[in-house]
Design a protein around this motif. Structure first.
Motif, PDB file in Angstrom:
ATOM      1  N   GLU A   1      -7.542  36.273  15.103  1.00 43.68           N
ATOM      2  CA  GLU A   1      -6.594  35.683  16.053  1.00 43.68           C
ATOM      3  C   GLU A   1      -6.230  36.679  17.145  1.00 43.68           C
ATOM      4  O   GLU A   1      -6.249  36.345  18.337  1.00 43.68           O
ATOM      5  CB  GLU A   1      -5.331  35.224  15.308  1.00 43.68           C
ATOM      6  N   MET A   2      -5.912  37.905  16.765  1.00 46.90           N
ATOM      7  CA  MET A   2      -5.563  38.921  17.755  1.00 46.90           C
ATOM      8  C   MET A   2      -6.745  39.200  18.692  1.00 46.90           C
ATOM      9  O   MET A   2      -6.576  39.367  19.906  1.00 46.90           O
ATOM     10  CB  MET A   2      -5.151  40.212  17.050  1.00 46.90           C
ATOM     11  N   ARG A   3      -7.934  39.221  18.147  1.00 48.35           N
ATOM     12  CA  ARG A   3      -9.129  39.467  18.962  1.00 48.35           C
ATOM     13  C   ARG A   3      -9.326  38.348  19.987  1.00 48.35           C
ATOM     14  O   ARG A   3      -9.691  38.600  21.151  1.00 48.35           O
ATOM     15  CB  ARG A   3     -10.346  39.590  18.049  1.00 48.35           C
ATOM     16  N   ASN A   4      -9.068  37.119  19.564  1.00 47.38           N
ATOM     17  CA  ASN A   4      -9.194  35.988  20.491  1.00 47.38           C
ATOM     18  C   ASN A   4      -8.211  36.112  21.650  1.00 47.38           C
ATOM     19  O   ASN A   4      -8.545  35.761  22.795  1.00 47.38           O
ATOM     20  CB  ASN A   4      -8.959  34.675  19.746  1.00 47.38           C
ATOM     21  N   TYR A   5      -7.009  36.596  21.383  1.00 54.01           N
ATOM     22  CA  TYR A   5      -6.035  36.773  22.455  1.00 54.01           C
ATOM     23  C   TYR A   5      -6.518  37.809  23.463  1.00 54.01           C
ATOM     24  O   TYR A   5      -6.409  37.609  24.685  1.00 54.01           O
ATOM     25  CB  TYR A   5      -4.681  37.201  21.887  1.00 54.01           C
ATOM     26  N   LEU A   6      -7.027  38.920  22.972  1.00 52.46           N
ATOM     27  CA  LEU A   6      -7.519  39.957  23.883  1.00 52.46           C
ATOM     28  C   LEU A   6      -8.699  39.431  24.696  1.00 52.46           C
ATOM     29  O   LEU A   6      -8.796  39.693  25.909  1.00 52.46           O
ATOM     30  CB  LEU A   6      -7.922  41.198  23.093  1.00 52.46           C
ATOM     31  N   ASP A   7      -9.572  38.675  24.058  1.00 48.06           N
ATOM     32  CA  ASP A   7     -10.721  38.108  24.769  1.00 48.06           C
ATOM     33  C   ASP A   7     -10.292  37.120  25.836  1.00 48.06           C
ATOM     34  O   ASP A   7     -11.002  36.921  26.837  1.00 48.06           O
ATOM     35  CB  ASP A   7     -11.666  37.409  23.778  1.00 48.06           C
TER      36      ASP A   7
ATOM     37  N   TYR B   1       1.266  33.756  13.019  1.00 48.00           N
ATOM     38  CA  TYR B   1       2.046  33.005  12.039  1.00 48.00           C
ATOM     39  C   TYR B   1       1.433  33.173  10.650  1.00 48.00           C
ATOM     40  O   TYR B   1       0.335  33.700  10.481  1.00 48.00           O
ATOM     41  CB  TYR B   1       2.079  31.527  12.416  1.00 48.00           C
ATOM     42  N   TYR B   2       2.152  32.667   9.655  1.00 41.86           N
ATOM     43  CA  TYR B   2       1.650  32.668   8.282  1.00 41.86           C
ATOM     44  C   TYR B   2       0.898  31.367   8.051  1.00 41.86           C
ATOM     45  O   TYR B   2       1.492  30.292   7.997  1.00 41.86           O
ATOM     46  CB  TYR B   2       2.800  32.809   7.292  1.00 41.86           C
ATOM     47  N   TYR B   3      -0.413  31.466   7.947  1.00 38.66           N
ATOM     48  CA  TYR B   3      -1.254  30.309   7.707  1.00 38.66           C
ATOM     49  C   TYR B   3      -1.569  30.191   6.214  1.00 38.66           C
ATOM     50  O   TYR B   3      -1.590  31.193   5.497  1.00 38.66           O
ATOM     51  CB  TYR B   3      -2.565  30.430   8.486  1.00 38.66           C
ATOM     52  N   PRO B   4      -1.847  28.981   5.746  1.00 36.22           N
ATOM     53  CA  PRO B   4      -2.263  28.838   4.344  1.00 36.22           C
ATOM     54  C   PRO B   4      -3.522  29.664   4.058  1.00 36.22           C
ATOM     55  O   PRO B   4      -4.448  29.698   4.857  1.00 36.22           O
ATOM     56  CB  PRO B   4      -2.551  27.339   4.219  1.00 36.22           C
ATOM     57  N   GLN B   5      -3.544  30.351   2.919  1.00 37.48           N
ATOM     58  CA  GLN B   5      -4.674  31.186   2.507  1.00 37.48           C
ATOM     59  C   GLN B   5      -5.066  32.225   3.565  1.00 37.48           C
ATOM     60  O   GLN B   5      -6.223  32.594   3.701  1.00 37.48           O
ATOM     61  CB  GLN B   5      -5.916  30.335   2.176  1.00 37.48           C
ATOM     62  N   GLU B   6      -4.083  32.677   4.348  1.00 35.15           N
ATOM     63  CA  GLU B   6      -4.408  33.669   5.370  1.00 35.15           C
ATOM     64  C   GLU B   6      -4.748  35.011   4.715  1.00 35.15           C
ATOM     65  O   GLU B   6      -4.112  35.434   3.764  1.00 35.15           O
ATOM     66  CB  GLU B   6      -3.239  33.854   6.334  1.00 35.15           C
ATOM     67  N   ASP B   7      -5.751  35.671   5.236  1.00 36.60           N
ATOM     68  CA  ASP B   7      -6.009  37.056   4.880  1.00 36.60           C
ATOM     69  C   ASP B   7      -5.974  37.882   6.166  1.00 36.60           C
ATOM     70  O   ASP B   7      -5.802  37.355   7.260  1.00 36.60           O
ATOM     71  CB  ASP B   7      -7.338  37.215   4.129  1.00 36.60           C
ATOM     72  N   HIS B   8      -6.127  39.176   6.035  1.00 34.90           N
ATOM     73  CA  HIS B   8      -6.029  40.036   7.204  1.00 34.90           C
ATOM     74  C   HIS B   8      -7.139  39.769   8.209  1.00 34.90           C
ATOM     75  O   HIS B   8      -6.961  39.968   9.411  1.00 34.90           O
ATOM     76  CB  HIS B   8      -6.036  41.501   6.774  1.00 34.90           C
TER      77      HIS B   8
END
Length: 389
Positions: free
Chosen positions: A168-174, A155-162
């Motif tokens: 977040e993606m790494r946490n899903y894979l883990d 999702y688009y989070y406040p002050q999100e950067d890459h």
């Protein structure tokens, strides 16, 4: 048997996340308990229901219209031929009495919540996991032992950067997922392509990353994204335009070589019929995401599956929206193509049983009877605190 009580409450699932169209800052759900006069193992059989995220609590419709209609009905009119269990189809006919065709709107969500609780009751009285009951009654007799799941987020989070997206993606894979999904459409195309590049640095395999525009685009923008996404060969390109604008979907299917996905905001089998007639969907690659809870429940969802069958689509084309145990049981019992999952948001309604972790992108069906809510401790705490034991 008969229903003896119906209790509904609103529960907040608010967060500061946003997709291309809405903020979830005030999102909530309805939770429902339907109590019966049946006792198993010294405990009353209670069926639980709630609505999937993305639609709001249905307190008014449930309390003022659908639950009174259900509780005032002749108990025998709700039962199957044996008289010892509910018939979900008869219940559905009862709660939908005096409802005009069309105008699905929010009532489809309210009825879906009731439907979930009813199926929970039916499977509990039969002493079986819902997936097993569905396979025996409406499938080939044996459910899939595990279901493919993907992690929905990005999702688009406040002050999100890459870097935060990558983490977040790494946490899903883990956590055991092999496929993920991220949002697009709230940034310009070039900005979203850079976000996709960043996510792929972590996910690795382009075919394991899906993107979701949440119906944001007009035709020109949807096609521009289709052309921009074509080289990536992603898992799928989801809900480019308004869900009822079948012309946009058809144009995207003509332009985008890979898989498209849509359907989570279609709420009846007639809507699905029109999507398949006019939306250009391709049975060899495209994904249908109708949500059983948001669309009048499993009773109506089975009518949707019939529409697919008539038009040469397989149940394996279906990967329902919602990310919860009810959809998971349906996926296993009716052998659909997979299920959404929300590992990070919408807790505790998203996610599956405590006893079945995600392993290599799949999750097993627990042995718990009914939908299996009792094997998800944090969700049962919400039910108990909101609805009483």
């Amino acid at each position: 048997m008969k229903l003896t009580d119906a209790r509904e409450q609103r529960v907040s699932i608010a967060s500061e996340i946003e997709n291309a169209f809405i903020s979830f800052a005030s999102m909530d759900v309805s939770v429902l308990a339907l109590e019966t006069d049946v006792t198993i193992g010294g405990r009353k059989v209670i069926g639980y229901g709630f609505n999937s995220n993305g639609r709001y609590a249905q307190s008014g419709l449930l309390r003022e219209r659908f639950l009174p209609r259900l509780m005032e009905a002749d108990p025998t009119s709700l039962c199957d031929e044996t008289g010892r269990n509910l018939d979900p189809f008869r219940v559905w006919d009862t709660v939908m009495k005096n409802e005009k065709p069309g105008g699905h709107g929010e009532r489809s969500v309210a009825v879906g919540i009731i439907d979930m609780a009813v199926w929970d009751i039916v499977a509990k009285i039969e002493g079986k996991p819902l997936a097993v009951l569905l396979a025996e009654r409406y499938g080939d007799g044996t459910p899939d032992p595990t279901v493919s799941v993907y992690a929905a987020g990005g999702y688009y989070y406040p002050q999100e950067d890459h870097r935060s997206l990558q983490e977040e993606m790494r946490n899903y894979l883990d956590a055991g997922y092999t496929a993920t999904k991220m949002k697009i459409g709230a940034a310009p195309l070039e900005g979203d392509l850079r976000r996709i590049d960043a996510a792929l640095e972590v996910v690795g395999n382009n075919a394991c990353l899906a993107v979701d525009a949440n119906g944001r685009f007009d035709t020109e923008t949807a096609l521009a994204y289709a052309r921009g996404l074509n080289p990536y060969q992603l898992k799928w390109y989801e809900e480019a335009g308004d869900p009822l604008d079948y012309e946009v979907q058809r144009r995207v299917c003509e332009t985008y070589a890979g898989s498209t996905a849509t359907g989570e905001n279609l709420f009846s089998h007639q809507d699905v019929r029109n999507l398949l007639r006019y939306g250009g969907m391709r049975a060899d690659r495209d994904v249908l995401q109708m949500d059983p809870v948001l669309s009048y429940g499993l009773v109506e969802y089975m009518r949707m599956l019939e529409e697919l069958k008539i038009r040469g689509f397989s149940p394996r084309n279906c990967v329902p929206h919602g990310g919860h145990q009810f959809a998971l049981n349906i996926c296993a019992g009716l052998k659909l193509g997979g299920n959404e999952s929300y590992p990070k948001v919408f807790a505790p309604f998203g996610g599956f049983a405590d006893s079945t972790p995600i392993e290599q992108g799949r999750v097993a069906i627990p042995d718990a009877i009914g939908i299996g809510f009792e094997d998800k401790r944090n969700l049962m705490q919400v039910f108990d605190q909101s609805l009483g034991k």
